[in-house]
Design a protein around this motif. Structure first.
Motif, PDB file in Angstrom:
ATOM      1  N   GLY A 110       0.885  -1.206   0.148  1.00 29.57           N
ATOM      2  CA  GLY A 110       0.063  -0.138   0.144  1.00 29.57           C
ATOM      3  C   GLY A 110       0.799   1.399   0.036  1.00 29.57           C
ATOM      4  O   GLY A 110       2.010   1.062  -0.149  1.00 29.57           O
ATOM      5  N   ASP A 111       0.310   2.348   0.520  1.00 30.81           N
ATOM      6  CA  ASP A 111       0.788   3.467   0.161  1.00 30.81           C
ATOM      7  C   ASP A 111       2.287   3.722   1.127  1.00 30.81           C
ATOM      8  O   ASP A 111       3.092   4.457   0.644  1.00 30.81           O
ATOM      9  N   ASN A 112       2.141   3.051   2.163  1.00 29.63           N
ATOM     10  CA  ASN A 112       3.423   3.148   3.011  1.00 29.63           C
ATOM     11  C   ASN A 112       4.320   1.909   2.909  1.00 29.63           C
ATOM     12  O   ASN A 112       5.426   2.028   3.503  1.00 29.63           O
ATOM     13  N   SER A 113       4.199   1.206   2.152  1.00 28.78           N
ATOM     14  CA  SER A 113       5.208   0.233   1.375  1.00 28.78           C
ATOM     15  C   SER A 113       6.291   0.807   0.887  1.00 28.78           C
ATOM     16  O   SER A 113       6.322   1.932   0.061  1.00 28.78           O
ATOM     17  N   ASN A 114       7.552   0.463   1.301  1.00 34.08           N
ATOM     18  CA  ASN A 114       8.869   1.131   0.719  1.00 34.08           C
ATOM     19  C   ASN A 114       9.189   0.531  -0.525  1.00 34.08           C
ATOM     20  O   ASN A 114       9.002  -0.694  -0.902  1.00 34.08           O
ATOM     21  N   LEU A 115       9.315   1.540  -1.465  1.00 31.54           N
ATOM     22  CA  LEU A 115       9.455   1.223  -2.889  1.00 31.54           C
ATOM     23  C   LEU A 115      10.932   0.740  -3.073  1.00 31.54           C
ATOM     24  O   LEU A 115      10.966  -0.149  -4.132  1.00 31.54           O
ATOM     25  N   THR A 116      11.880   1.081  -2.263  1.00 34.04           N
ATOM     26  CA  THR A 116      13.208   0.829  -2.521  1.00 34.04           C
ATOM     27  C   THR A 116      13.391  -0.741  -2.081  1.00 34.04           C
ATOM     28  O   THR A 116      13.917  -1.770  -2.842  1.00 34.04           O
ATOM     29  N   THR A 117      12.481  -1.339  -1.071  1.00 36.55           N
ATOM     30  CA  THR A 117      12.421  -2.537  -0.522  1.00 36.55           C
ATOM     31  C   THR A 117      11.804  -3.594  -1.765  1.00 36.55           C
ATOM     32  O   THR A 117      12.347  -4.679  -1.983  1.00 36.55           O
ATOM     33  N   SER A 118      10.583  -3.038  -2.136  1.00 36.97           N
ATOM     34  CA  SER A 118       9.924  -3.689  -3.197  1.00 36.97           C
ATOM     35  C   SER A 118      10.776  -3.921  -4.415  1.00 36.97           C
ATOM     36  O   SER A 118      10.653  -4.787  -5.042  1.00 36.97           O
ATOM     37  N   SER A 119      11.571  -2.811  -4.850  1.00 38.90           N
ATOM     38  CA  SER A 119      12.305  -2.915  -5.974  1.00 38.90           C
ATOM     39  C   SER A 119      13.679  -4.108  -5.710  1.00 38.90           C
ATOM     40  O   SER A 119      13.779  -4.692  -6.584  1.00 38.90           O
ATOM     41  N   GLU A 120      14.015  -4.042  -4.453  1.00 41.29           N
ATOM     42  CA  GLU A 120      15.250  -5.070  -4.176  1.00 41.29           C
ATOM     43  C   GLU A 120      14.670  -6.276  -4.324  1.00 41.29           C
ATOM     44  O   GLU A 120      15.241  -7.292  -4.868  1.00 41.29           O
ATOM     45  N   ILE A 121      13.389  -6.682  -3.683  1.00 42.62           N
ATOM     46  CA  ILE A 121      12.589  -7.915  -3.947  1.00 42.62           C
ATOM     47  C   ILE A 121      12.310  -8.161  -5.469  1.00 42.62           C
ATOM     48  O   ILE A 121      12.659  -9.375  -5.870  1.00 42.62           O
ATOM     49  N   ARG A 122      12.045  -7.364  -6.040  1.00 40.89           N
ATOM     50  CA  ARG A 122      11.676  -7.553  -7.637  1.00 40.89           C
ATOM     51  C   ARG A 122      12.967  -8.066  -8.203  1.00 40.89           C
ATOM     52  O   ARG A 122      13.235  -8.890  -9.115  1.00 40.89           O
ATOM     53  N   GLN A 123      14.157  -7.394  -8.104  1.00 42.33           N
ATOM     54  CA  GLN A 123      15.313  -7.547  -8.557  1.00 42.33           C
ATOM     55  C   GLN A 123      15.923  -8.935  -8.175  1.00 42.33           C
ATOM     56  O   GLN A 123      16.177  -9.778  -8.934  1.00 42.33           O
ATOM     57  N   ALA A 124      15.819  -9.412  -6.954  1.00 44.34           N
ATOM     58  CA  ALA A 124      16.143 -10.822  -6.483  1.00 44.34           C
ATOM     59  C   ALA A 124      15.221 -11.754  -7.320  1.00 44.34           C
ATOM     60  O   ALA A 124      15.679 -12.968  -7.664  1.00 44.34           O
ATOM     61  N   ILE A 125      13.916 -11.585  -7.382  1.00 39.66           N
ATOM     62  CA  ILE A 125      12.953 -12.417  -8.150  1.00 39.66           C
ATOM     63  C   ILE A 125      13.202 -12.650  -9.661  1.00 39.66           C
ATOM     64  O   ILE A 125      13.663 -13.618 -10.101  1.00 39.66           O
ATOM     65  N   GLN A 126      13.749 -11.428 -10.321  1.00 43.53           N
ATOM     66  CA  GLN A 126      14.161 -11.501 -11.717  1.00 43.53           C
ATOM     67  C   GLN A 126      15.506 -12.424 -11.990  1.00 43.53           C
ATOM     68  O   GLN A 126      15.714 -12.957 -12.587  1.00 43.53           O
ATOM     69  N   LEU A 127      16.335 -12.164 -10.751  1.00 41.84           N
ATOM     70  CA  LEU A 127      17.659 -12.946 -10.771  1.00 41.84           C
ATOM     71  C   LEU A 127      17.639 -14.501 -10.092  1.00 41.84           C
ATOM     72  O   LEU A 127      18.552 -15.198 -10.196  1.00 41.84           O
ATOM     73  N   GLN A 128      16.365 -14.868  -9.907  1.00 38.28           N
ATOM     74  CA  GLN A 128      16.071 -15.821  -9.502  1.00 38.28           C
ATOM     75  C   GLN A 128      16.961 -16.267  -8.265  1.00 38.28           C
ATOM     76  O   GLN A 128      17.659 -17.375  -8.039  1.00 38.28           O
ATOM     77  N   GLN A 129      17.151 -15.258  -7.325  1.00 40.89           N
ATOM     78  CA  GLN A 129      17.979 -15.443  -6.081  1.00 40.89           C
ATOM     79  C   GLN A 129      17.222 -15.437  -4.941  1.00 40.89           C
ATOM     80  O   GLN A 129      16.097 -14.809  -4.863  1.00 40.89           O
TER      81      GLN A 129
END
Length: 171
Positions: A110-129
């Motif tokens: 939601g609104d208070n979710s940290n975009l940086t953390t979300s981006s780091e999670i998305r990157q790990a998922i894309q790299l399959q790590q």
């Protein structure tokens, strides 16, 4: 022949002499709740085993039985659609499995979710790590809760990405 009245009197005298603590009927509810929880953990383990078997997951050392006691387990397919959510998710965020199946884990943000953390999670998922992050999520009624997520890619026997699995608990 034995006199049953004398037997009953002797038996009553014996039981009256014992120091027995009587258990109130109300305590049966605690036992039933415990048995219900054990049953749900067993059902979740079976569901996870079916997913793993059908998808031919490679061997892993996850102890689902113990993890399901303390953590929420969420499994997504390779497209990041939720295919499994453990029963104890309701305690953490108010959702039941039927409400989240087929949806993205982004539904908890939601609104208070940290975009940086979300981006780091998305990157790990894309790299399959694997990744481990603490995130701000929202429960069903819109309240914020802090969640520690340990996520892992899951591969099949051919080495192809099959699913992602996340072990979550309130931080």
């Amino acid at each position: 022949m034995i006199d049953f009245k004398q037997y009953d009197i002797a038996l009553a005298k014996y039981y009256n002499s014992l120091d027995i603590a009587v258990t109130p009927v109300m305590s049966w509810n605690f036992h039933r709740e415990y048995l219900d929880e054990v049953k749900k953990i067993y059902e979740d383990c079976n569901k996870l085993s079916v997913i793993a078997s059908n998808s031919k997951w490679t061997e892993n050392d996850w102890d689902f039985k113990n993890m399901l006691k303390e953590e929420v387990v969420i499994v997504t397919d390779a497209k990041l659609e939720i295919v499994f959510a453990s029963h104890n998710m309701t305690k953490m965020n108010g959702y039941i499995e039927k409400e989240v199946i087929g949806k993205s884990p982004k539904m908890f943000q939601g609104d208070n979710s940290n975009l940086t953390t979300s981006s780091e999670i998305r990157q790990a998922i894309q790299l399959q790590q694997p990744f481990e992050k603490t995130v701000v999520n929202y429960n069903k009624n819109g309240e914020i809760y802090i969640c520690l997520i340990k996520g892992f890619p899951v591969f099949n026997l051919k080495g192809k990405l099959s699913h992602f699995i996340a072990f979550e608990k309130a931080a």
